[in-house]
Scaffold this motif. Structure first.
Motif, PDB file in Angstrom:
ATOM      1  N   SER A 192      30.398  11.558 -31.716  1.00  0.00           N
ATOM      2  CA  SER A 192      30.984  10.184 -31.810  1.00  0.00           C
ATOM      3  C   SER A 192      30.129   8.926 -31.813  1.00  0.00           C
ATOM      4  O   SER A 192      29.060   9.144 -31.129  1.00  0.00           O
ATOM      5  CB  SER A 192      32.134  10.008 -30.520  1.00  0.00           C
ATOM      6  N   ALA A 193      30.455   7.994 -32.422  1.00  0.00           N
ATOM      7  CA  ALA A 193      29.552   6.795 -32.478  1.00  0.00           C
ATOM      8  C   ALA A 193      30.401   5.519 -32.467  1.00  0.00           C
ATOM      9  O   ALA A 193      31.592   5.215 -32.710  1.00  0.00           O
ATOM     10  CB  ALA A 193      29.017   6.702 -33.861  1.00  0.00           C
ATOM     11  N   GLY A 194      29.676   4.715 -31.544  1.00  0.00           N
ATOM     12  CA  GLY A 194      30.297   3.283 -31.359  1.00  0.00           C
ATOM     13  C   GLY A 194      29.419   2.487 -32.220  1.00  0.00           C
ATOM     14  O   GLY A 194      28.169   2.520 -32.048  1.00  0.00           O
ATOM     15  N   ILE A 195      29.930   1.506 -33.006  1.00  0.00           N
ATOM     16  CA  ILE A 195      29.167   0.529 -33.787  1.00  0.00           C
ATOM     17  C   ILE A 195      29.314  -1.042 -33.350  1.00  0.00           C
ATOM     18  O   ILE A 195      30.498  -1.338 -33.237  1.00  0.00           O
ATOM     19  CB  ILE A 195      29.395   0.864 -35.232  1.00  0.00           C
ATOM     20  N   VAL A 196      28.388  -1.613 -33.367  1.00  0.00           N
ATOM     21  CA  VAL A 196      28.310  -3.309 -33.214  1.00  0.00           C
ATOM     22  C   VAL A 196      27.414  -3.995 -34.098  1.00  0.00           C
ATOM     23  O   VAL A 196      26.451  -3.203 -34.258  1.00  0.00           O
ATOM     24  CB  VAL A 196      27.908  -3.786 -31.625  1.00  0.00           C
ATOM     25  N   MET A 229      33.512   4.164 -34.488  1.00  0.00           N
ATOM     26  CA  MET A 229      34.578   3.244 -34.041  1.00  0.00           C
ATOM     27  C   MET A 229      33.724   1.873 -34.207  1.00  0.00           C
ATOM     28  O   MET A 229      32.725   1.616 -33.534  1.00  0.00           O
ATOM     29  CB  MET A 229      35.540   3.337 -32.706  1.00  0.00           C
ATOM     30  N   LEU A 230      34.092   0.977 -34.897  1.00  0.00           N
ATOM     31  CA  LEU A 230      33.602  -0.384 -34.708  1.00  0.00           C
ATOM     32  C   LEU A 230      34.168  -1.353 -33.780  1.00  0.00           C
ATOM     33  O   LEU A 230      35.275  -1.537 -33.730  1.00  0.00           O
ATOM     34  CB  LEU A 230      33.767  -1.056 -36.456  1.00  0.00           C
ATOM     35  N   PHE A 231      33.260  -2.083 -33.050  1.00  0.00           N
ATOM     36  CA  PHE A 231      33.674  -2.921 -31.835  1.00  0.00           C
ATOM     37  C   PHE A 231      34.476  -4.005 -32.533  1.00  0.00           C
ATOM     38  O   PHE A 231      34.372  -4.771 -33.381  1.00  0.00           O
ATOM     39  CB  PHE A 231      32.569  -3.418 -31.168  1.00  0.00           C
ATOM     40  N   GLU A 263      29.323   0.385 -25.969  1.00  0.00           N
ATOM     41  CA  GLU A 263      29.625   1.424 -25.241  1.00  0.00           C
ATOM     42  C   GLU A 263      31.257   1.482 -25.177  1.00  0.00           C
ATOM     43  O   GLU A 263      31.830   2.555 -25.316  1.00  0.00           O
ATOM     44  CB  GLU A 263      29.231   1.059 -23.555  1.00  0.00           C
ATOM     45  N   ILE A 264      31.639   0.311 -25.400  1.00  0.00           N
ATOM     46  CA  ILE A 264      33.465   0.255 -25.449  1.00  0.00           C
ATOM     47  C   ILE A 264      33.822   0.787 -26.897  1.00  0.00           C
ATOM     48  O   ILE A 264      34.720   1.617 -27.168  1.00  0.00           O
ATOM     49  CB  ILE A 264      33.836  -1.090 -25.490  1.00  0.00           C
ATOM     50  N   ALA A 265      32.856   0.867 -27.988  1.00  0.00           N
ATOM     51  CA  ALA A 265      33.291   1.292 -29.254  1.00  0.00           C
ATOM     52  C   ALA A 265      33.082   2.576 -28.976  1.00  0.00           C
ATOM     53  O   ALA A 265      33.992   3.390 -29.721  1.00  0.00           O
ATOM     54  CB  ALA A 265      32.332   0.702 -30.343  1.00  0.00           C
ATOM     55  N   LEU A 266      31.933   3.208 -28.571  1.00  0.00           N
ATOM     56  CA  LEU A 266      31.716   4.724 -28.239  1.00  0.00           C
ATOM     57  C   LEU A 266      33.052   5.178 -27.522  1.00  0.00           C
ATOM     58  O   LEU A 266      33.621   6.338 -27.759  1.00  0.00           O
ATOM     59  CB  LEU A 266      30.596   4.911 -27.516  1.00  0.00           C
ATOM     60  N   HIS A 267      33.380   4.427 -26.391  1.00  0.00           N
ATOM     61  CA  HIS A 267      34.497   5.073 -25.577  1.00  0.00           C
ATOM     62  C   HIS A 267      35.565   5.292 -26.539  1.00  0.00           C
ATOM     63  O   HIS A 267      36.455   6.313 -26.232  1.00  0.00           O
ATOM     64  CB  HIS A 267      34.547   4.195 -24.475  1.00  0.00           C
TER      65      HIS A 267
END
Length: 606
Positions: free
Chosen positions: A298-302, A334-336, A319-323
């Motif tokens: 899983s990946a969170g992207i900013v 998920m993109l922030f 971190e929020i996007a990854l969560h």
């Protein structure tokens, strides 16, 4: 020298008490001078011999230069160090010994410093040019030695082999900023590079990707830590292949967590494309011998301009996007989203306030009555729930805060409070209304349902309130029953043995079959969802047939059938006609307080 001797001889001859002629004195003075000169010369020759021996035998490379800095003499050690005959170094400028232009400039700057300032020596580590066209690291000292004439000074270079020391220092430096397992940068270097990337001189955009391997514990537990390490090395190689740009840094931040930092002219679409490629590549098996191990991530992207916040803001956003990516089902990115973040902040703040609100008495019990459909309107049971009287947001139903309680660890305290208070209220009703008192139904939060102290808690509260266990209904659903660890089933089975009644919420035939498959001691089923909603505005033939099948099967299992979410009396009547004996929902009451339940019970009391 002769003139000096004659002058002193005349002066001494003119002194009172001297009985020697000027010629005789001159001869004596000449003898003294010759002896002095001989002594000085002997010392000078001895010093020269000592210097020559030291110069020739020294393991340190030494080059003597003229005033212009051109080498006039080099010892054997320097020649061996640089792969040249010493005489081949003569005529070359000291700066020309540097391997690169930068090294040469540093040597020249050192010579200039000696000439222009009062420093006695200049030391630095540079690479010197070796005869095989390679660079060799040396600790170089530049200084000035006096010449034959007073005031004359000449530059000298002294060089010590620093390759092993430099190699060791580089190794230690590399180890301090790199992960020893994967060879990627570690979290310390990643943080340093992130801060530098957002410095005052930074331009364009920056992207931060947090990537976490889904279920990596399964690999470690199933195949062993050694296999897990090999998989992590394979993951690192794949990430380095995908994120291979010149302004890109890949790091291992935790056990199975990775970070990617990208700088330059970026846009979200390009970064997302790289992340999607990485997730796709990670899905390809990593072979450990004949065993192919596949992983998902899983990946969170900013992606933002460098001026839009500091390192802490960027890391928090990633971190929020990854969560969110993990909450959405894992194996995706998920993109922030700043707007979602603002809403989440309000929610998380609410979750953080639960503990204090419970202590300060901001929660109360609310009930949803289940009424019999036999025309009596009698309350058969009440479903107990929580309501939060929030100081700023007003009345909040349990659906608005119970999910947050899971993330803050407050599910068990809330569940225990709900259970103890509802049993206390049930005891009061039983004392006041006798057999007309409704049973209390509690849907246990899953975290409380598997808690080791649940059975003891229920038994203690029943004993304290002097309530029979049959006055308590415990509600669960198919999702909890299907828990692969079976912990919920185990707890419900023990509570059933104590005498509590079990209620199962069902929406289809498959849910009903769980009762016989798992040997559940269920007394009541509550129809929910589409099978009930289909009867709200009329009677659809297919829906009615499905409803009849469910009720028929429930009766075969000797279950009492109820329904939830019933919105109007007409819907309640249609359900009754098909065999539903009790229901709850807006047609009776959406929710009720203790006192309001009293008013519903009182008419049934003789």
């Amino acid at each position: 020298m002769a003139e000096v001797v004659q002058r002193w001889a005349v002066r001494l001859a003119d002194t009172d008490g001297v009985g020697l002629s000027a010629d005789r004195l001159e001869a004596l003075v000449q003898g003294v001078v010759r002896d002095a000169l001989a002594t000085v010369e002997a010392g000078r020759e001895a010093a020269i011999r000592r210097f020559s021996a030291l110069y020739s035998a020294s393991p340190m490379g030494i080059a003597l230069a003229d005033k212009a800095g051109e080498i006039v003499e080099a010892n054997a050690a320097l020649g061996a160090f640089l792969g040249h005959k010493p005489e081949d170094l003569r005529g070359r400028h000291i700066a020309e010994l540097g391997f690169s232009r930068r090294d040469a400039e540093r040597l020249r700057a050192g010579l200039d410093e000696l000439e222009e300032t009062d420093v006695e020596h200049h030391r630095q580590r540079v690479r010197l040019a070796h005869a095989d066209d390679a660079g060799t690291w040396a600790d170089v000292t530049l200084t000035m030695l006096p010449g034959d004439r007073p005031g004359s000074m000449y530059p000298v270079l002294m060089a010590l082999d620093a390759n092993e020391v430099h190699s060791l220092q580089e190794t230690l430096r590399h180890q301090s900023v790199h992960d020893p397992l994967t060879g990627l940068s570690n979290s310390s270097r990643f943080d340093t590079m992130l801060e530098a990337a957002l410095g005052p001189s930074a331009r364009d955009q920056i992207a931060l990707v947090y990537l976490d391997i889904d279920g990596f514990k399964v690999i470690n537990d199933g195949l062993g830590a050694g296999a897990g390490d090999k998989v992590l090395r394979g993951i690192a190689r794949k990430l380095k292949d995908v994120f291979a740009g010149p302004d890109t840094l890949v790091a291992r931040l935790s056990g199975d967590g990775f970070g990617i930092l990208l700088r330059g002219r970026l846009n979200a679409r390009e970064v997302i494309a790289l992340v999607e490629r990485a997730l796709e590549d990670l899905g390809e098996p990593i072979y450990l011998g004949d065993l192919g191990v596949g992983v998902s991530a899983s990946a969170g992207i900013v992606v933002r301009d460098v001026a839009d916040g500091g390192p802490g803001d960027l890391q928090r956003a990633a971190e929020i996007a990854l969560h969110r990516a993990k909450e959405a089902g894992k194996a995706q990115w998920m993109l922030f989203d700043p707007e979602l973040d603002a809403r989440d902040r309000a929610r998380y703040r609410l979750g953080a306030e639960i503990a204090g609100a419970l202590e300060n008495g901001e929660f109360s019990l609310m009930y949803q009555p289940t009424v019999k459909l036999d025309g009596s309107g009698e309350v058969a049971a009440v479903n107990a729930g929580l309501r939060w009287h929030h100081r700023e947001q007003g009345e909040l139903d349990s659906a608005e805060f119970f999910p947050l309680a899971d993330t803050t660890g407050m599910t068990i305290p809330l569940g225990k409070w709900l259970l103890t208070r509802s049993l206390a209220t049930a005891a009061r009703w039983r004392s006041e209304y006798g057999d007309a008192a409704p049973e209390v139904c509690v849907r246990l939060p899953r975290r409380l349902a598997i808690d080791a102290d649940l059975v003891r808690l229920v038994k203690d509260q029943l004993d304290r309130q002097e309530l029979p266990a049959k006055a308590l209904r415990l509600c669960t659903d198919a999702e909890s029953v299907l828990d692969p660890r079976g912990e919920v089933l185990e707890s419900l089975a023990v509570l059933s043995e104590l005498g509590a009644k079990l209620v199962l919420t069902v929406s289809g035939s498959a849910d009903l079959e769980l009762i016989s498959r798992h040997g559940l001691n269920v007394q009541y089923v509550v129809l929910s969802g589409a099978v009930v909603d289909a009867m709200a505005d009329g009677e659809d033939e297919a829906a009615a047939r499905h409803l009849d099948q469910l009720i028929a099967r429930a009766l075969e299992l000797r279950l009492c059938v109820g329904a939830e979410g019933v919105v109007n009396p007409e819907q309640a009547e249609r359900l009754r006609a098909h065999g539903v004996v009790a229901a709850r929902g807006p047609f009776a009451a959406t929710s009720a307080t203790d006192d309001e339940v009293d008013t519903l019970i009182a008419p049934a009391v003789p």
